[in-house]
Design a protein around this motif. Structure first.
Motif, short mmCIF file in Angstrom:
data_model
loop_
_atom_site.label_atom_id
_atom_site.label_comp_id
_atom_site.label_asym_id
_atom_site.label_seq_id
_atom_site.Cartn_x
_atom_site.Cartn_y
_atom_site.Cartn_z
N ARG A 19 26.08 43.55 -3.30
CA ARG A 19 25.31 43.47 -2.06
C ARG A 19 25.49 42.14 -1.36
N GLY A 20 26.46 41.38 -1.78
CA GLY A 20 26.67 40.11 -1.10
C GLY A 20 25.64 39.09 -1.51
N SER A 21 25.16 38.40 -0.53
CA SER A 21 24.33 37.24 -0.81
C SER A 21 22.88 37.53 -0.48
N PHE A 22 21.99 37.02 -1.31
CA PHE A 22 20.57 37.08 -0.98
C PHE A 22 20.28 36.18 0.21
N PRO A 23 19.54 36.65 1.19
CA PRO A 23 19.08 35.71 2.22
C PRO A 23 18.12 34.71 1.59
N LEU A 24 18.21 33.50 2.05
CA LEU A 24 17.37 32.47 1.43
C LEU A 24 15.92 32.66 1.79
N ASP A 25 15.07 32.43 0.83
CA ASP A 25 13.63 32.56 1.02
C ASP A 25 13.09 31.21 1.47
N TYR A 59 9.20 41.16 -7.99
CA TYR A 59 9.82 40.14 -7.13
C TYR A 59 10.77 40.78 -6.13
N LEU A 60 11.57 41.72 -6.61
CA LEU A 60 12.52 42.37 -5.71
C LEU A 60 11.79 43.24 -4.70
N ARG A 63 10.70 41.00 -2.04
CA ARG A 63 11.84 40.67 -1.17
C ARG A 63 12.13 41.80 -0.21
N MET A 69 15.80 41.55 1.59
CA MET A 69 16.73 42.31 0.76
C MET A 69 16.74 43.75 1.29
N LEU A 77 19.31 49.78 -9.05
CA LEU A 77 19.22 48.39 -9.48
C LEU A 77 18.99 48.29 -10.98
#
Lengths: 104, 297
Positions: A19-25, A59-60, A63, A69, A77
């Motif tokens: 899924r590439g990169s998590f956007p920063l929190d 947590y997910l 997100r 996410m 997952l």
């Protein structure tokens, strides 16, 4: 094919994350879920126990709710299904077996 | 008495051949009919020798001139057929190659994506199917340790939040790294990762992480970066992996910098959309700095 010996060249071609990169929190929106998860892992000695995995799921989920996410099913997952999803799945599984009983 | 024989009319028939054939027809009591059946290679035309055995034309009665003309006529027919078949073969080959040329573009793309040839990352979705996410029961869990490193010119503090995680193959796990920007400027960093031992890298699948993309941290900002990964279940059945029970995931943060001297374009720092031309310019100029490149900051 299980255990393909001689595929050491596979290591040379890296695979990107699915899924590439998590956007920063940046605003630390999911900070509590993260601290709960980390505390659980400390208690379990980092054993990746099922209850800690449920906290990872929380947590997910946080997100996903905060749009950090993409939404996806828990089965994709590798996490256990939610309880109400499990009930719906059980209902679906029940009906074919009832038909076979009717035949007997 | 001599029966009838069909004759193929051809555009290339010369007039004297036609007249001699007609003469044959009238004087030798042979009737020539136009052939309606297409010529097929399995039934060769009756050569003069053959027609002797099945006597339709009595060759002894034909003049030499007539025989020559008939022979020429037959040769012309054969040549015409041969030319036509050669032309068809070549035109079909040309069409096949034209089709291949059109099909080459998506085919090449598909092959590169599958095999990663030429550095194109493998986007093989079969690695991440649901059946790969079922934990395999092995005696001893695999220990995945986390380490981190920061480039010398990047004034960030970057540490893992847990030292290690014990996982089973096929079991997804979540891990956190924390990064803090200790400088007074907005800085863009980019992370790369490595797996030790290298042989285990092929089984280490990351569902989502924070690598290979620019991560911008404001001055003094602290942020948590998660990694969601699993180890491929086939790890358990690979004989080359039987001695590996300790894997190290190492992240390194570098500083991303644009070639025209600015860390980030003015438009992006204001939060505006970057025009495509500017994006293209930035992409061509973007480099990851090594300590030798930076004079002073």
């Amino acid at each position: 094919m299980p255990g393909n010996p001689g595929n050491s060249l596979r290591a040379l071609s890296p695979t990107p994350p699915e899924r590439g990169s998590f956007p920063l929190d940046h605003d630390n929106e999911c900070f509590e879920q993260m601290t709960k998860y980390l505390k659980c892992m400390k208690l379990v000695n980092n054993e990746n126990a099922p209850n800690c995995r449920l906290l990872a799921k929380e947590y997910l989920r946080c997100r996903m709710d905060k749009k950090l996410m993409d939404r996806d099913e828990w089965s994709h997952l590798g996490l256990p299904k939610d309880s109400h999803e499990q009930e719906i799945a059980n209902e679906k599984n029940k009906s074919p077996t009832e038909h076979t009983f009717g035949k007997n | 008495m001599f029966g009838s024989k069909c004759i193929r009319t051809s555009l290339y028939m010369r007039s004297n051949v036609t007249s001699s054939v007609l003469r044959l027809a009238t004087t030798r009591q042979i009737s020539f009919k136009p052939c309606t059946r297409l010529y097929s290679s399995s039934t060769p035309p009756p050569s003069p020798a053959q027609s002797k055995s099945a006597p339709k034309i009595d060759l002894s009665k034909l003049s030499r001139d007539d025989i020559r003309k008939l022979h020429e006529f037959k040769m012309a027919e054969k040549l015409k057929v041969k030319n036509r078949s050669i032309a068809l073969y070549f035109s079909s080959i040309a069409i096949v190659f034209l089709g291949l040329a059109y099909a080459a573009v998506p085919l090449y793309r598909a092959i590169c994506a599958r095999t990663g040839f030429g550095g194109i990352p493998i986007t093989d979705r079969r690695k991440f199917t649901d059946d790969k996410l079922i934990p395999v029961d092995i005696d001893k869990r695999l220990r995945v340790s986390f380490t981190s490193e920061v480039s010398q010119i990047l004034p960030w503090k970057f540490v893992p939040q847990q030292r290690e995680v014990y996982v089973l193959p096929g079991e997804t796990a979540l891990a956190f790294y924390k990064a803090k920007n200790n400088s007074d400027k907005d800085i863009i960093g980019m992370a790369t990762y490595s797996i030790t031992p290298g042989d285990a890298a092929q089984y280490f699948n990351k569902i989502q992480c924070f690598c290979f993309e620019e991560q911008k941290l404001a001055a003094g900002e602290e942020v948590d970066m998660p990694v969601f990964f699993f180890i491929d279940p086939e790890f358990a059945t690979d004989p080359a992996m039987r001695n590996i029970d300790d894997i190290v995931l190492h992240y390194t943060f570098f500083r991303a910098h644009y070639g025209d001297g600015s860390a980030v374009s003015e438009a992006a720092s204001r939060g505006e959309a970057i025009s495509p031309e500017e994006q293209q310019k930035m992409l061509t100029n973007a480099t990851i700095l090594s300590p030798a490149d930076v004079k002073d900051e």
